[in-house]
Motif scaffolding. Structure first.
Motif, PDB file in Angstrom:
ATOM      1  N   VAL A 157      13.622  -7.421   0.706  1.00 35.56           N
ATOM      2  CA  VAL A 157      12.968  -8.730   0.599  1.00 35.56           C
ATOM      3  C   VAL A 157      12.310  -9.099   1.930  1.00 35.56           C
ATOM      4  O   VAL A 157      11.189  -9.621   1.959  1.00 35.56           O
ATOM      5  CB  VAL A 157      13.988  -9.810   0.179  1.00 35.56           C
ATOM      6  N   LEU A 158      12.991  -8.820   3.032  1.00 40.88           N
ATOM      7  CA  LEU A 158      12.425  -9.110   4.353  1.00 40.88           C
ATOM      8  C   LEU A 158      11.168  -8.274   4.602  1.00 40.88           C
ATOM      9  O   LEU A 158      10.187  -8.754   5.184  1.00 40.88           O
ATOM     10  CB  LEU A 158      13.458  -8.836   5.448  1.00 40.88           C
ATOM     11  N   LEU A 159      11.187  -7.020   4.147  1.00 41.03           N
ATOM     12  CA  LEU A 159      10.031  -6.150   4.362  1.00 41.03           C
ATOM     13  C   LEU A 159       8.817  -6.644   3.574  1.00 41.03           C
ATOM     14  O   LEU A 159       7.675  -6.487   4.015  1.00 41.03           O
ATOM     15  CB  LEU A 159      10.372  -4.716   3.945  1.00 41.03           C
ATOM     16  N   ALA A 160       9.050  -7.266   2.429  1.00 40.50           N
ATOM     17  CA  ALA A 160       7.945  -7.772   1.608  1.00 40.50           C
ATOM     18  C   ALA A 160       7.142  -8.843   2.334  1.00 40.50           C
ATOM     19  O   ALA A 160       5.966  -9.073   2.015  1.00 40.50           O
ATOM     20  CB  ALA A 160       8.477  -8.330   0.291  1.00 40.50           C
ATOM     21  N   GLU A 161       7.740  -9.494   3.332  1.00 37.01           N
ATOM     22  CA  GLU A 161       7.026 -10.532   4.078  1.00 37.01           C
ATOM     23  C   GLU A 161       5.868  -9.956   4.885  1.00 37.01           C
ATOM     24  O   GLU A 161       4.956 -10.678   5.290  1.00 37.01           O
ATOM     25  CB  GLU A 161       7.998 -11.281   4.998  1.00 37.01           C
ATOM     26  N   PHE A 162       5.905  -8.635   5.124  1.00 39.59           N
ATOM     27  CA  PHE A 162       4.836  -7.988   5.881  1.00 39.59           C
ATOM     28  C   PHE A 162       3.686  -7.564   4.967  1.00 39.59           C
ATOM     29  O   PHE A 162       2.672  -7.068   5.449  1.00 39.59           O
ATOM     30  CB  PHE A 162       5.373  -6.761   6.616  1.00 39.59           C
ATOM     31  N   ARG A 163       3.853  -7.717   3.666  1.00 38.20           N
ATOM     32  CA  ARG A 163       2.831  -7.268   2.718  1.00 38.20           C
ATOM     33  C   ARG A 163       1.606  -8.163   2.759  1.00 38.20           C
ATOM     34  O   ARG A 163       1.706  -9.379   2.882  1.00 38.20           O
ATOM     35  CB  ARG A 163       3.383  -7.259   1.288  1.00 38.20           C
ATOM     36  N   ARG A 164       0.458  -7.531   2.642  1.00 39.42           N
ATOM     37  CA  ARG A 164      -0.806  -8.229   2.450  1.00 39.42           C
ATOM     38  C   ARG A 164      -1.439  -7.675   1.181  1.00 39.42           C
ATOM     39  O   ARG A 164      -1.103  -6.583   0.734  1.00 39.42           O
ATOM     40  CB  ARG A 164      -1.734  -8.018   3.653  1.00 39.42           C
ATOM     41  N   PHE A 165      -2.370  -8.404   0.619  1.00 41.09           N
ATOM     42  CA  PHE A 165      -3.002  -7.918  -0.605  1.00 41.09           C
ATOM     43  C   PHE A 165      -3.676  -6.576  -0.357  1.00 41.09           C
ATOM     44  O   PHE A 165      -3.677  -5.689  -1.213  1.00 41.09           O
ATOM     45  CB  PHE A 165      -4.015  -8.947  -1.114  1.00 41.09           C
ATOM     46  N   SER A 166      -4.210  -6.391   0.833  1.00 47.27           N
ATOM     47  CA  SER A 166      -4.900  -5.154   1.175  1.00 47.27           C
ATOM     48  C   SER A 166      -3.966  -3.957   1.235  1.00 47.27           C
ATOM     49  O   SER A 166      -4.421  -2.808   1.240  1.00 47.27           O
ATOM     50  CB  SER A 166      -5.617  -5.306   2.515  1.00 47.27           C
ATOM     51  N   THR A 167      -2.648  -4.198   1.267  1.00 44.84           N
ATOM     52  CA  THR A 167      -1.688  -3.102   1.296  1.00 44.84           C
ATOM     53  C   THR A 167      -1.843  -2.206   0.069  1.00 44.84           C
ATOM     54  O   THR A 167      -1.493  -1.026   0.104  1.00 44.84           O
ATOM     55  CB  THR A 167      -0.251  -3.652   1.358  1.00 44.84           C
ATOM     56  N   LEU A 168      -2.380  -2.742  -1.016  1.00 45.85           N
ATOM     57  CA  LEU A 168      -2.574  -1.970  -2.238  1.00 45.85           C
ATOM     58  C   LEU A 168      -3.624  -0.879  -2.077  1.00 45.85           C
ATOM     59  O   LEU A 168      -3.735   0.007  -2.930  1.00 45.85           O
ATOM     60  CB  LEU A 168      -2.974  -2.896  -3.386  1.00 45.85           C
ATOM     61  N   GLY A 169      -4.418  -0.959  -1.029  1.00 46.28           N
ATOM     62  CA  GLY A 169      -5.451   0.055  -0.827  1.00 46.28           C
ATOM     63  C   GLY A 169      -6.761  -0.310  -1.503  1.00 46.28           C
ATOM     64  O   GLY A 169      -7.018  -1.481  -1.818  1.00 46.28           O
ATOM     65  N   PRO A 170      -7.609   0.693  -1.785  1.00 45.51           N
ATOM     66  CA  PRO A 170      -8.941   0.438  -2.338  1.00 45.51           C
ATOM     67  C   PRO A 170      -8.943  -0.380  -3.621  1.00 45.51           C
ATOM     68  O   PRO A 170      -9.865  -1.160  -3.868  1.00 45.51           O
ATOM     69  CB  PRO A 170      -9.501   1.839  -2.585  1.00 45.51           C
TER      70      PRO A 170
ATOM     71  N   SER B 236      -7.340  -2.893  -4.317  1.00 48.72           N
ATOM     72  CA  SER B 236      -7.253  -4.333  -4.046  1.00 48.72           C
ATOM     73  C   SER B 236      -8.632  -4.990  -4.042  1.00 48.72           C
ATOM     74  O   SER B 236      -8.772  -6.169  -4.398  1.00 48.72           O
ATOM     75  CB  SER B 236      -6.559  -4.583  -2.706  1.00 48.72           C
ATOM     76  N   LEU B 237      -9.665  -4.240  -3.645  1.00 47.97           N
ATOM     77  CA  LEU B 237     -11.014  -4.788  -3.593  1.00 47.97           C
ATOM     78  C   LEU B 237     -11.525  -5.146  -4.985  1.00 47.97           C
ATOM     79  O   LEU B 237     -12.292  -6.089  -5.165  1.00 47.97           O
ATOM     80  CB  LEU B 237     -11.968  -3.780  -2.943  1.00 47.97           C
ATOM     81  N   VAL B 238     -11.085  -4.388  -5.994  1.00 48.89           N
ATOM     82  CA  VAL B 238     -11.526  -4.630  -7.363  1.00 48.89           C
ATOM     83  C   VAL B 238     -10.662  -5.686  -8.028  1.00 48.89           C
ATOM     84  O   VAL B 238     -11.176  -6.618  -8.650  1.00 48.89           O
ATOM     85  CB  VAL B 238     -11.458  -3.322  -8.191  1.00 48.89           C
ATOM     86  N   VAL B 239      -9.349  -5.548  -7.883  1.00 47.88           N
ATOM     87  CA  VAL B 239      -8.433  -6.494  -8.510  1.00 47.88           C
ATOM     88  C   VAL B 239      -8.699  -7.913  -8.000  1.00 47.88           C
ATOM     89  O   VAL B 239      -8.641  -8.884  -8.751  1.00 47.88           O
ATOM     90  CB  VAL B 239      -6.971  -6.084  -8.227  1.00 47.88           C
ATOM     91  N   ARG B 240      -9.034  -8.028  -6.734  1.00 44.30           N
ATOM     92  CA  ARG B 240      -9.304  -9.336  -6.130  1.00 44.30           C
ATOM     93  C   ARG B 240     -10.437 -10.072  -6.840  1.00 44.30           C
ATOM     94  O   ARG B 240     -10.467 -11.305  -6.864  1.00 44.30           O
ATOM     95  CB  ARG B 240      -9.666  -9.138  -4.658  1.00 44.30           C
ATOM     96  N   GLU B 241     -11.373  -9.334  -7.432  1.00 40.81           N
ATOM     97  CA  GLU B 241     -12.546  -9.956  -8.039  1.00 40.81           C
ATOM     98  C   GLU B 241     -12.444 -10.123  -9.562  1.00 40.81           C
ATOM     99  O   GLU B 241     -13.388 -10.563 -10.205  1.00 40.81           O
ATOM    100  CB  GLU B 241     -13.796  -9.132  -7.718  1.00 40.81           C
ATOM    101  N   GLU B 242     -11.296  -9.767 -10.159  1.00 44.59           N
ATOM    102  CA  GLU B 242     -11.122  -9.988 -11.596  1.00 44.59           C
ATOM    103  C   GLU B 242     -11.102 -11.488 -11.884  1.00 44.59           C
ATOM    104  O   GLU B 242     -10.565 -12.270 -11.099  1.00 44.59           O
ATOM    105  CB  GLU B 242      -9.836  -9.322 -12.088  1.00 44.59           C
ATOM    106  N   PRO B 243     -11.676 -11.922 -13.010  1.00 46.66           N
ATOM    107  CA  PRO B 243     -11.877 -13.363 -13.232  1.00 46.66           C
ATOM    108  C   PRO B 243     -10.608 -14.168 -13.477  1.00 46.66           C
ATOM    109  O   PRO B 243     -10.570 -15.362 -13.171  1.00 46.66           O
ATOM    110  CB  PRO B 243     -12.790 -13.402 -14.465  1.00 46.66           C
ATOM    111  N   ASP B 244      -9.587 -13.553 -14.074  1.00 48.21           N
ATOM    112  CA  ASP B 244      -8.362 -14.307 -14.347  1.00 48.21           C
ATOM    113  C   ASP B 244      -7.138 -13.456 -14.024  1.00 48.21           C
ATOM    114  O   ASP B 244      -7.240 -12.258 -13.762  1.00 48.21           O
ATOM    115  CB  ASP B 244      -8.319 -14.804 -15.796  1.00 48.21           C
TER     116      ASP B 244
END
Length: 333
Positions: free
Chosen positions: A68-81, A83-91
């Motif tokens: 749980v403590l390690l999850a605090e270091f996560r960013r959306f970009s951690t997902l890799g490439p 993340s660029l597509v998922v970020r732009e999905e409408p819902d």
């Protein structure tokens, strides 16, 4: 082959260990990994090794809440490439579905399912390691990471109805309360998150409609097929390991979480050998590197894993029929 995960799955691991007073290098070494491997987020490593090092770290640090403590270091970009597509999905629904459909691109251990019924949505998280082992920390890390993603999709103050874990509660649940709120429960039937199904229809707070088509085109260009072969995995690892000077079948086998005989067997099934893949990968990279006149040949020799410039030059002449300097000159003329 055993499942792999991107090194990004351990983002923040070194920093967290040091903050808790434990030596990350020593713990990583015990499972066949090293801190240098974590500096390249897109490198693939053994999923079992990643799970094991989290359990070792929790025990060594005395923190049952290490995941749980390690999850605090996560960013959306951690997902890799992706993340660029998922970020732009409408819902939220389409974003989650894409993330789940392509989860093999960033984590082969993780198997997530989204179900709906009676106005509720359940995001169920499973870890499939191919063998029985303790995975409490990795499970909590995965659930906490999904919780952060849903909060990004919706808003920072969003809370699910409940967060469930199949394992028993730790002695101190304060980190879990901080991460999930008072709705975290243990000794439940599944590992996952339960929330209102209506939340799936909420607009994705991060999306920019004008960027969606560009993001989709980019993703289509870099998406890898789900049926990646053993040879593909070995070839990727060779490319990553060459500059370290430790590119051997033993090191590749450790990264894959198997022994060298297993690597040999899988490559033989596809008509390949480790030596042939190593040579093909070197040839491909050599053509790229030597063609660039700004790259010194000594640097290229190091990048291709040779111990000396003379060794690289002999190999290059055998492969291309001339010295690297002459080959470079012929391309420039």
């Amino acid at each position: 082959m055993r499942p792999l995960v991107r090194t990004a799955a351990l983002s923040g691991y070194v920093e967290l260990c040091r903050s808790l007073g434990v030596d990350p290098q020593e713990l990583l070494k015990r499972v066949g990994l090293d801190t240098a491997a974590l500096t390249v987020q897109d490198r693939w490593i053994s999923g079992t090794a990643a799970v094991q090092v989290l359990e070792l770290s929790a025990a060594e640090s005395g923190h049952e809440d290490f995941g749980v403590l390690l999850a605090e270091f996560r960013r959306f970009s951690t997902l890799g490439p992706i993340s660029l597509v998922v970020r732009e999905e409408p819902d939220v629904r389409s974003a989650l579905e894409m993330l789940i459909r392509h989860q093999y691109m960033y984590n082969e251990v993780l198997h997530t399912r989204l179900s709906e019924g009676d106005g509720l949505a359940t995001l169920k998280v499973d870890l499939r390691l191919g063998e029985a082992m303790e995975s409490r920390q990795a499970t909590e890390l995965a659930v906490a990471a999904y919780h952060r993603i849903l909060s990004d999709f919706l808003h920072a103050r969003w809370q699910p109805l409940s967060v469930w874990f199949r394992h028993s509660a730790p002695a101190d649940t304060s980190a879990h309360q901080d991460a999930f709120g008072p709705i975290v429960e243990f000794d439940r039937e599944i590992d996952g998150i339960v929330f209102y199904a209506d939340d799936l229809d909420a607009p994705n707070a991060m999306a920019d409609p004008l960027m969606r088509e560009y993001a989709r085109q980019y993703f289509d260009a870099i998406a890898v097929p789900k049926d990646t072969t053993a040879a593909d995995r070995v070839r990727e690892l060779i490319e990553v390991l060459l500059p370290t000077g430790r590119c051997s079948i033993e090191q590749v086998a450790r990264s894959l979480g198997v022994d060298r005989r297993t690597v040999h067997r899988h490559l033989a099934a596809s008509g390949e050998t480790f030596s042939s893949l190593l040579n093909v990968t070197r040839r491909h990279l050599a053509e790229q590197f030597v063609a660039n006149p700004r790259r010194p040949l000594t640097e290229i020799s190091d990048l291709l894993g040779f111990s000396s410039l003379s060794g690289f030059s002999r190999w290059f002449r055998e492969q291309f029929g001339c010295s690297p300097r002459a080959w470079r000159g012929s391309r420039a003329s």
